[in-house]
Write an enzyme that holds these catalytic residues in place. Structure first.
Site, mmCIF file in Angstrom:
data_model
loop_
_atom_site.group_PDB
_atom_site.id
_atom_site.type_symbol
_atom_site.label_atom_id
_atom_site.label_comp_id
_atom_site.label_asym_id
_atom_site.label_seq_id
_atom_site.Cartn_x
_atom_site.Cartn_y
_atom_site.Cartn_z
ATOM 1 N N GLY A 41 0.793 -1.242 0.000
ATOM 2 C CA GLY A 41 0.000 0.000 0.000
ATOM 3 C C GLY A 41 0.816 1.277 0.000
ATOM 4 N N ASP A 100 0.568 3.594 4.296
ATOM 5 C CA ASP A 100 -0.482 4.330 3.595
ATOM 6 C C ASP A 100 -1.554 4.842 4.552
ATOM 7 O OD1 ASP A 100 -1.372 1.741 4.164
ATOM 8 O OD2 ASP A 100 -2.130 1.313 2.159
ATOM 9 N N ASP A 103 -5.269 2.860 10.636
ATOM 10 C CA ASP A 103 -6.685 2.557 10.795
ATOM 11 C C ASP A 103 -6.896 2.092 12.241
ATOM 12 O OD1 ASP A 103 -9.268 2.221 9.664
ATOM 13 O OD2 ASP A 103 -8.877 0.138 9.177
ATOM 14 N N LYS A 131 -7.259 7.444 10.008
ATOM 15 C CA LYS A 131 -8.700 7.329 10.314
ATOM 16 C C LYS A 131 -8.856 7.148 11.818
ATOM 17 C CE LYS A 131 -9.736 4.426 6.306
ATOM 18 N NZ LYS A 131 -10.447 3.183 5.934
ATOM 19 N N PHE A 152 -13.885 3.992 3.179
ATOM 20 C CA PHE A 152 -12.914 3.128 2.523
ATOM 21 C C PHE A 152 -12.334 3.835 1.309
ATOM 22 C CE2 PHE A 152 -11.151 -0.517 0.303
ATOM 23 C CZ PHE A 152 -10.552 -1.181 1.358
ATOM 24 N N VAL A 153 -11.007 3.888 1.227
ATOM 25 C CA VAL A 153 -10.362 4.657 0.161
ATOM 26 C C VAL A 153 -9.465 3.760 -0.699
ATOM 27 C CG1 VAL A 153 -10.420 6.842 1.424
ATOM 28 C CG2 VAL A 153 -8.456 5.314 1.695
ATOM 29 N N ASP A 159 -5.351 -0.235 -2.342
ATOM 30 C CA ASP A 159 -6.234 -1.096 -3.151
ATOM 31 C C ASP A 159 -7.560 -1.402 -2.480
ATOM 32 O OD1 ASP A 159 -5.091 -2.823 -1.096
ATOM 33 O OD2 ASP A 159 -5.974 -4.478 -2.240
ATOM 34 N N ARG A 165 -4.817 0.521 -7.350
ATOM 35 C CA ARG A 165 -3.557 1.066 -6.821
ATOM 36 C C ARG A 165 -2.967 2.111 -7.761
ATOM 37 N NH1 ARG A 165 -1.876 -2.158 -2.440
ATOM 38 N NH2 ARG A 165 -2.371 -4.366 -2.596
HETATM 39 P P1 IMP Z 1 -4.627 -1.133 10.744
HETATM 40 O O1 IMP Z 1 -3.737 -2.227 11.208
HETATM 41 O O2 IMP Z 1 -6.072 -1.427 11.056
HETATM 42 O O3 IMP Z 1 -4.212 0.249 11.213
HETATM 43 O O4 IMP Z 1 -4.624 -1.233 9.197
HETATM 44 C C1 IMP Z 1 -3.960 -0.492 8.319
HETATM 45 C C2 IMP Z 1 -4.014 -1.242 7.021
HETATM 46 O O5 IMP Z 1 -5.374 -1.641 6.703
HETATM 47 C C3 IMP Z 1 -3.604 -0.343 5.891
HETATM 48 O O6 IMP Z 1 -2.211 -0.400 5.677
HETATM 49 C C4 IMP Z 1 -4.379 -0.933 4.733
HETATM 50 O O7 IMP Z 1 -3.695 -2.059 4.221
HETATM 51 C C5 IMP Z 1 -5.653 -1.431 5.338
HETATM 52 N N1 IMP Z 1 -6.717 -0.415 5.189
HETATM 53 C C6 IMP Z 1 -7.301 0.302 6.172
HETATM 54 N N2 IMP Z 1 -8.201 1.155 5.668
HETATM 55 C C7 IMP Z 1 -8.178 0.976 4.328
HETATM 56 C C8 IMP Z 1 -8.867 1.611 3.232
HETATM 57 O O8 IMP Z 1 -9.694 2.523 3.381
HETATM 58 N N3 IMP Z 1 -8.546 1.166 1.982
HETATM 59 C C9 IMP Z 1 -7.635 0.188 1.750
HETATM 60 N N4 IMP Z 1 -6.960 -0.419 2.740
HETATM 61 C C10 IMP Z 1 -7.224 -0.023 4.012
HETATM 62 MG MG MG Z 2 -1.383 -1.869 4.214
#
Ligand code: IMP
Ligand code: MG
Length: 179
Positions: A41, A100, A103, A131, A152-153, A159, A165
């Site tokens: 990403g 990227d 979350d 986010k 969701f982006v 992706d 991408r």
């Molecule tokens: P976290 O471990 O929940 O913070 O996840 C982060 C990862 O979840 C990012 O690096 C993305 O791979 C995926 N992710 C979270 N939100 C999105 C989104 O809106 N679009 C695409 N991938 C996302």
């Molecule tokens: Mg990722």
């Protein structure tokens, strides 16, 4: 499910944010840090960020880390493993970790621990998108491009089921109902 991609952050806004982030990072970084991007990403963001860092006088080494997680495809799922580790020697080195999207926070808190365990002296984190509404782990990034709502982006390296991408901007996925 049908969906559309609505523009959210333009190429121009991305370029401005990356230059700002590079300036902020340069103020925190040693002259020769190790920049580590998370595949896949962050590949475009990392590529643009290192070029912006060079304009700010930073000469980083570059590496990537491939993680695997078993989520729904819409998030990281929390069960994270290192699939392909970085190869740069990190002992005593300062690392700029680039992703990227921040979350839940699981991915970055796991990865920071991993890099500190490999001997990094300091890990500074930089994300393009944050986010905060989705956070479950106690984690905040040091440098953030844009704070966005719980949506969701895709695009600019990011992706949805391996699609989109290649888009030069960040778009928002809007589901439009049945096929
Ligand atoms: P976290 O471990 O929940 O913070 O996840 C982060 C990862 O979840 C990012 O690096 C993305 O791979 C995926 N992710 C979270 N939100 C999105 C989104 O809106 N679009 C695409 N991938 C996302
Ligand atoms: Mg990722």
């Amino acid at each position: 499910m049908n969906y559309q991609v609505d523009p959210l952050i333009s190429q121009e806004k991305l370029a401005q944010a990356i230059d700002r982030l590079a300036g902020e990072a340069a103020a925190l970084l040693e002259p020769e840090p190790v920049v580590i991007g998370l595949f896949k990403g962050a590949f475009i963001f990392t590529a643009d960020l290192v070029r912006a860092l060079s304009r700010h006088g930073v000469e980083p080494r570059l590496d990537f880390l491939v993680l695997s997680s078993y989520g729904s495809g819409m998030d990281s799922g929390g069960n994270i493993k290192v699939l392909l580790d970085c190869r740069e020697e990190l002992t005593g080195r300062q690392v700029l970790l680039v992703d990227d999207i921040l979350d839940s926070g699981n991915t970055l808190s796991f990865t920071v621990d991993h890099l500190l365990n490999k001997g990094a002296s300091q890990v500074i984190t930089c994300v393009l998108l944050d986010k905060p509404q989705r956070r479950t782990a106690h984690f905040e990034a040091d440098l953030v491009g844009f704070t966005i709502p719980n949506t969701f982006v895709v695009g600019y390296g990011i992706d949805y089921a391996e699609r989109h991408r290649e888009l030069p901007f960040v778009g928002m996925v809007r589901f439009t109902g049945e096929d």
